[in-house]
Design an enzyme around this catalytic site. Structure first.
Site, PDB file in Angstrom:
ATOM      1  N   LYS A 108      29.046  -4.062  13.645  1.00 47.31           N
ATOM      2  CA  LYS A 108      29.137  -4.402  12.462  1.00 47.31           C
ATOM      3  C   LYS A 108      29.918  -5.883  11.969  1.00 47.31           C
ATOM      4  O   LYS A 108      29.425  -6.580  11.675  1.00 47.31           O
ATOM      5  CB  LYS A 108      29.910  -3.347  11.799  1.00 47.31           C
ATOM      6  CG  LYS A 108      29.026  -2.038  11.193  1.00 47.31           C
ATOM      7  CD  LYS A 108      29.743  -0.883  10.558  1.00 47.31           C
ATOM      8  CE  LYS A 108      28.772   0.205  10.599  1.00 47.31           C
ATOM      9  NZ  LYS A 108      29.455   1.658  10.603  1.00 47.31           N
ATOM     10  N   GLN A 152      35.088   3.840   8.418  1.00 49.59           N
ATOM     11  CA  GLN A 152      34.248   4.496   9.666  1.00 49.59           C
ATOM     12  C   GLN A 152      34.655   5.738   9.607  1.00 49.59           C
ATOM     13  O   GLN A 152      35.846   6.356   9.491  1.00 49.59           O
ATOM     14  CB  GLN A 152      34.501   3.521  10.805  1.00 49.59           C
ATOM     15  CG  GLN A 152      33.416   4.383  11.977  1.00 49.59           C
ATOM     16  CD  GLN A 152      32.233   3.864  11.652  1.00 49.59           C
ATOM     17  OE1 GLN A 152      31.854   2.631  11.217  1.00 49.59           O
ATOM     18  NE2 GLN A 152      31.231   4.699  11.781  1.00 49.59           N
ATOM     19  N   ASP A 190      29.267   1.563   1.542  1.00 54.03           N
ATOM     20  CA  ASP A 190      28.855   2.623   2.079  1.00 54.03           C
ATOM     21  C   ASP A 190      28.268   3.208   0.995  1.00 54.03           C
ATOM     22  O   ASP A 190      27.588   4.321   1.345  1.00 54.03           O
ATOM     23  CB  ASP A 190      29.772   3.477   2.856  1.00 54.03           C
ATOM     24  CG  ASP A 190      29.450   3.542   4.250  1.00 54.03           C
ATOM     25  OD1 ASP A 190      28.541   3.138   4.798  1.00 54.03           O
ATOM     26  OD2 ASP A 190      30.232   4.263   5.016  1.00 54.03           O
TER      27      ASP A 190
END
Ligand code: NAP
Length: 301
Positions: free
Chosen positions: A57, A101, A124
């Protein structure tokens, strides 16, 4: 069964195209408004797979010309410290996207952490606010993997209106937002899950079949309607096909769909790996760009 005929949907190629488009838009944003979109990724603990995702990422964010920040915290980080970091990132003008994460190490409350992320920076798309916006057809930040699946479906099929879509899986990350996006595209949508009766018969109704379960090769060829487009989201690690390699502990990745069987029945299918997976980070970059534009009032909504 007839010969293999399904078109393979090359997610790597689509992801490359999307990343190139995002990079061009980032360059334009910088040139015209002096604005550099910034993404902060937070990794708690030392899960090996998560560490690889997080590194990718960061690298891809920088490759797109964006600002990237990675915060690596020990597994023993207290909840309050993690939440304090999220608060700082919420207030940081360099940062337009925040991604924590998942999964977090045991003992940390991921729902509470996600709830702390400013919804306008929640790239997200996991916050209650963004789920509500999506369900209400308002501009939302939407989870990256379903967004990636929609990019593939629109390119392969074109107009999705009126098609029967079945999504297997109802997670907040994947199944539910996928179903919402298909509904917004005017599909007739069924969400199936572990309690669905006669799942095979439900799947056979689908012009579009999305499998997001996490069970290796669960969807068999005869569950698929001839000519359907199959999107296999599952990522499952199983023993290598070669018995010697398997004995040595070698593994391979497979999806939720019995790929070889599906090839002769579907009209198009995403392979695993190389299908849906590569789209996820590309869509994360796009979400970060969208967030930056919205925060600075450069995009309607
Ligand atoms: P999840 O939270 O574990 O959800 C799995 C869903 O599958 C649940 O809704 C569950 O039903 C359903 N399910 C389980 N067993 C079933 C069965 N026998 N029949 C029908 N439905 C069943 O997983 P997730 O986060 O949505 O992820 C799903 C898969 O996609 C995983 O393999 C994950 O690794 C993969 N994934 C890939 C990407 C990518 O970038 N490629 C991104 C995200 C996820 P219940 O709700 O009834 O328990």
């Amino acid at each position: 069964m007839s010969d293999a005929s399904a078109r393979l949907i090359d997610g790597k190629a689509y992801a490359q195209t999307l990343r190139t488009a995002v990079a061009a838009e980032v360059a334009a944003l910088k040139a015209e408004h002096g604005l550099i979109p910034g993404l902060a990724v937070v990794l708690v603990g030392d899960d090996a797979a998560s560490a690889v995702y997080v590194r990718n990422k960061g690298e891809q964010t920088e490759a797109a010309g964006m600002y990237s920040e990675t915060h690596r915290l020990p597994a023993a980080t207290p909840q309050a410290e993690l939440e304090a970091l999220v608060k700082r990132l919420n207030a940081d003008p360099k940062i337009h996207g925040i991604l924590v994460q998942l999964p977090l190490p045991p003992g940390l409350d991921s729902a509470a952490v996600i709830a702390m992320i400013d919804p306008d920076k929640d790239v997200d798309g996991l916050s209650v606010v963004n789920a509500g916006r999506l369900a209400s057809n308002l501009p939302a930040l939407t989870p990256c993997t379903p967004v990636g699946c929609m990019v593939l479906l629109r390119d392969v099929i074109g107009d999705l209106a009126g098609l029967r879509a079945v999504v297997i899986g109802r997670s907040n990350l994947m199944g539910k937002p996928m179903a919402q996006l298909l509904l917004q595209a005017d599909c007739t949508v069924t969400i199936a899950h572990s309690r669905t009766r006669d799942l095979a018969a439900v799947c056979r109704e689908a012009d579009i079949l999305v499998a997001a379960v996490g069970r290796p090769q669960m969807v068999r060829g005869d569950w698929i309607k001839p000519g359907a487009v199959v999107i296999d989201v599952g990522v499952n690690r199983v023993a290598s096909k070669d018995p010697e390699k398997a004995a040595a502990g070698k593994t391979r990745l497979v999806g939720d769909v019995a790929f070889d069987e599906a090839l002769s029945i579907a009209s198009a299918i995403t392979p695993v790996p190389g299908g849906v997976g590569p789209m996820t980070i590309a869509c994360l970059l796009q979400n970060t760009l969208t967030a930056a534009r919205r925060i600075h009032g450069l995009e309607a909504g």
